[in-house]
Design a protein around this motif. Structure first.
Motif, PDB file in Angstrom:
ATOM      1  N   HIS A 152       0.846  -1.207   0.000  1.00  0.00           N
ATOM      2  CA  HIS A 152       0.000   0.000   0.000  1.00  0.00           C
ATOM      3  C   HIS A 152       0.871   1.242   0.000  1.00  0.00           C
ATOM      4  O   HIS A 152       1.813   1.335   0.789  1.00  0.00           O
ATOM      5  CB  HIS A 152      -0.888   0.033   1.242  1.00  0.00           C
ATOM      6  CG  HIS A 152      -1.757  -1.174   1.373  1.00  0.00           C
ATOM      7  ND1 HIS A 152      -1.293  -2.353   1.887  1.00  0.00           N
ATOM      8  CD2 HIS A 152      -3.044  -1.388   1.029  1.00  0.00           C
ATOM      9  CE1 HIS A 152      -2.259  -3.245   1.865  1.00  0.00           C
ATOM     10  NE2 HIS A 152      -3.330  -2.687   1.343  1.00  0.00           N
ATOM     11  N   SER A 184      -5.128  -2.864  -7.059  1.00  0.00           N
ATOM     12  CA  SER A 184      -6.359  -3.614  -6.798  1.00  0.00           C
ATOM     13  C   SER A 184      -7.356  -2.718  -6.056  1.00  0.00           C
ATOM     14  O   SER A 184      -8.529  -3.046  -5.976  1.00  0.00           O
ATOM     15  CB  SER A 184      -6.058  -4.863  -5.984  1.00  0.00           C
ATOM     16  OG  SER A 184      -5.104  -4.574  -4.999  1.00  0.00           O
ATOM     17  N   ARG A 185      -6.872  -1.609  -5.503  1.00  0.00           N
ATOM     18  CA  ARG A 185      -7.748  -0.655  -4.818  1.00  0.00           C
ATOM     19  C   ARG A 185      -7.127   0.715  -4.892  1.00  0.00           C
ATOM     20  O   ARG A 185      -5.905   0.861  -4.865  1.00  0.00           O
ATOM     21  CB  ARG A 185      -7.832  -1.013  -3.337  1.00  0.00           C
ATOM     22  CG  ARG A 185      -9.144  -1.570  -2.893  1.00  0.00           C
ATOM     23  CD  ARG A 185      -9.025  -1.924  -1.430  1.00  0.00           C
ATOM     24  NE  ARG A 185      -9.812  -1.025  -0.614  1.00  0.00           N
ATOM     25  CZ  ARG A 185      -9.635  -0.868   0.698  1.00  0.00           C
ATOM     26  NH1 ARG A 185      -8.657  -1.508   1.315  1.00  0.00           N
ATOM     27  NH2 ARG A 185     -10.404  -0.072   1.382  1.00  0.00           N
ATOM     28  N   ARG A 186      -7.963   1.735  -4.981  1.00  0.00           N
ATOM     29  CA  ARG A 186      -7.484   3.121  -4.843  1.00  0.00           C
ATOM     30  C   ARG A 186      -8.479   3.892  -3.985  1.00  0.00           C
ATOM     31  O   ARG A 186      -9.602   4.124  -4.400  1.00  0.00           O
ATOM     32  CB  ARG A 186      -7.265   3.790  -6.202  1.00  0.00           C
ATOM     33  CG  ARG A 186      -8.299   3.478  -7.239  1.00  0.00           C
ATOM     34  CD  ARG A 186      -7.993   4.165  -8.556  1.00  0.00           C
ATOM     35  NE  ARG A 186      -7.478   3.231  -9.551  1.00  0.00           N
ATOM     36  CZ  ARG A 186      -6.609   3.544 -10.484  1.00  0.00           C
ATOM     37  NH1 ARG A 186      -6.133   4.762 -10.567  1.00  0.00           N
ATOM     38  NH2 ARG A 186      -6.215   2.650 -11.364  1.00  0.00           N
ATOM     39  N   VAL A 187      -8.073   4.251  -2.773  1.00  0.00           N
ATOM     40  CA  VAL A 187      -8.995   4.908  -1.838  1.00  0.00           C
ATOM     41  C   VAL A 187      -8.674   6.400  -1.818  1.00  0.00           C
ATOM     42  O   VAL A 187      -7.552   6.794  -1.499  1.00  0.00           O
ATOM     43  CB  VAL A 187      -8.828   4.338  -0.411  1.00  0.00           C
ATOM     44  CG1 VAL A 187      -9.843   4.978   0.540  1.00  0.00           C
ATOM     45  CG2 VAL A 187      -8.968   2.823  -0.411  1.00  0.00           C
ATOM     46  N   ARG A 227      -4.252   9.470  -2.673  1.00  0.00           N
ATOM     47  CA  ARG A 227      -4.803   8.126  -2.826  1.00  0.00           C
ATOM     48  C   ARG A 227      -4.017   7.159  -1.973  1.00  0.00           C
ATOM     49  O   ARG A 227      -2.807   7.323  -1.797  1.00  0.00           O
ATOM     50  CB  ARG A 227      -4.673   7.632  -4.278  1.00  0.00           C
ATOM     51  CG  ARG A 227      -5.460   8.382  -5.308  1.00  0.00           C
ATOM     52  CD  ARG A 227      -6.969   8.133  -5.216  1.00  0.00           C
ATOM     53  NE  ARG A 227      -7.648   8.902  -6.242  1.00  0.00           N
ATOM     54  CZ  ARG A 227      -7.915  10.206  -6.144  1.00  0.00           C
ATOM     55  NH1 ARG A 227      -7.583  10.885  -5.065  1.00  0.00           N
ATOM     56  NH2 ARG A 227      -8.524  10.835  -7.122  1.00  0.00           N
ATOM     57  N   GLU A 287      -3.421   0.150  -3.483  1.00  0.00           N
ATOM     58  CA  GLU A 287      -3.034  -1.197  -3.050  1.00  0.00           C
ATOM     59  C   GLU A 287      -2.607  -1.994  -4.278  1.00  0.00           C
ATOM     60  O   GLU A 287      -3.300  -2.015  -5.294  1.00  0.00           O
ATOM     61  CB  GLU A 287      -4.212  -1.898  -2.374  1.00  0.00           C
ATOM     62  CG  GLU A 287      -3.851  -3.315  -1.916  1.00  0.00           C
ATOM     63  CD  GLU A 287      -5.052  -4.121  -1.458  1.00  0.00           C
ATOM     64  OE1 GLU A 287      -5.093  -4.495  -0.280  1.00  0.00           O
ATOM     65  OE2 GLU A 287      -5.964  -4.364  -2.290  1.00  0.00           O
TER      66      GLU A 287
END
Ligand SMILES: C[S@@+](CC[C@H](N)C(=O)[O-])C[C@H]1O[C@@H](n2cnc3c(N)ncnc32)[C@H](O)[C@@H]1O
Length: 383
Positions: A339, A356-359, A369, A372
């Protein structure tokens, strides 16, 4: 004042972490929990407010809502502030500061309006008790917050004092440290389980490692500090003692925590901060370049906050760095969930691994951001 009466509060937090904060507050027994941009409103007893200050890892402040009003000009705000019984909320010998924030307010000068609120509080005190509180900008006992929207406003009294991300362990300064509550939120968002190895290979002052250790050991973030609610007239020592004495015992588990940084100075800072926080024996620290460091375990959670290239030269250096980082992760971190928290939104493309993820999260006003990358040997490499 009865400590069982339900009061209204607003807990502020870094933007993007409101849902996590709402979960925390519900777990602490808060009622009417509602997330809004930049924080969470809730109701509860004073004991709930004390618990939120003591236990929340995500909140920046907890504000007690004491009045709402409509307004069209500065004098309406003055009149609304003067109508509040400030003398029933704090003694006149407490020092005071007034903060004002506004969204879509028609008022021309917010500085002038802040002064008018300060005047109103002082005038109210003069009428009620014959003297007024002194103003203290840096370390006031009491902070009045006035929040203005288009035609309505709200007054709050701050129950936290120093913002809650100041946990009391930070002694060694580094460049661009993360705020502790943002770091805690990032750790939660990685989904780290306390029995998994956790590695920050760009650890700076060690903020992410310290927050992870505190979470795993169940160490309350407020254990080493004071709070502004202790200086309000509503302060209920019995409730506060129940919160402090009711803290859960330290978890016995020993999380596997690893930190490294390319700069020796940063490694030293992490060491000092970890010692101050009481977690030094839990973390293996070393000086290392993330591009060369070996994985400390076959699988685990990596979490890091790379430098953000604001200047053009730095931006170029980071553009050259990302593909090398992608190669390093691929070569040595298969099996890890990695991350990266950054304001450099180019990272996801330039690292040449598929996130696989962007928060979306905010660091102050900076759009950031948390990316992950699940690193699987021989797979998710983009051409
Ligand atoms: C933004 S700071 C991290 C701050 C940290 N999260 C904190 O809260 O204190 C970025 C860190 O990355 C480190 N760094 C830069 N390039 C690196 C590299 N190639 N390998 C390891 N660390 C590196 C810097 O020395 C700096 O300490």
């Amino acid at each position: 004042m009865s400590s069982n009466r339900s009061e209204s509060f607003f807990a502020s937090a870094p933007r993007g972490l409101e849902a996590l904060l709402a979960d925390e507050l519900r777990a602490l027994g808060a009622q009417d929990v509602a997330a809004a941009p930049g924080g969470v409103s809730f109701s509860g007893s004073w004991e709930t407010c004390y618990a939120a200050n003591f236990h929340s890892r995500i909140a920046s402040r907890v504000l007690w809502r004491i009045g709402a009003f409509g307004y069209a000009n500065e004098e309406d705000v003055y009149a609304a502030a003067r109508a509040i019984h400030w003398e029933q909320h704090f003694p006149v010998d407490r020092t005071l500061r007034v903060n004002l924030t506004a969204i879509k307010s028609p008022l021309k000068s917010l500085d002038f309006t802040t002064l008018r609120v300060k005047d109103a509080v002082c005038d109210r005190f003069r009428d009620a008790v014959g003297s007024r509180p002194d103003i203290e900008r840096l370390a006031p006992d009491v902070r009045v917050h006035c929040f203005l929207e288009h035609a309505k406003g709200t007054f709050y009294l701050d129950t936290s004092g120093e913002p809650l991300f100041k946990r009391g362990w930070r002694h060694a300064a580094v460049e661009a440290p993360l705020r502790e509550n943002l770091a805690a939120g990032i750790i939660r968002l990685t989904g780290w389980k306390f029995d998994e190895p956790l590695f920050d290979p760009m650890c700076g002052g060690g903020t992410l490692l310290i927050e992870a250790a505190a979470m795993a050991l169940n160490e309350p973030p407020g254990a080493g500090r004071n709070f502004a609610f202790e200086k309000l007239l509503s302060f209920d020592l019995k409730s506060w003692n129940r919160v402090r004495d009711g803290r859960p015992p330290r978890n016995k588990l020993r999380p596997a925590l690893f930190g490294s940084d390319i700069a020796q100075k940063a490694v030293e800072s992490s060491k000092k901060n970890l010692m101050a926080a009481g977690f030094f024996d839990l973390v293996k620290l070393q000086r290392a370049d993330i591009l060369k460091v070996e994985a400390p375990a076959p699988a685990g959670v990596m979490v890091a906050n790379p430098p953000y290239g604001e200047r053009l030269a730095d931006a170029d250096a980071m553009a050259a760095f990302y593909p090398q980082l992608g190669n390093a992760l691929k070569a040595r971190f298969a099996g890890w969930r990695c991350h990266f928290f950054t304001a450099d939104l180019r990272m996801a493309k330039m690292i040449r691994l598929s996130p696989s993820r962007r928060v979306p999260l905010f660091n102050g006003a900076l759009d950031c951001r948390l990316f992950e990358f699940v690193v699987v040997a021989g797979s998710n490499r983009k051409p």
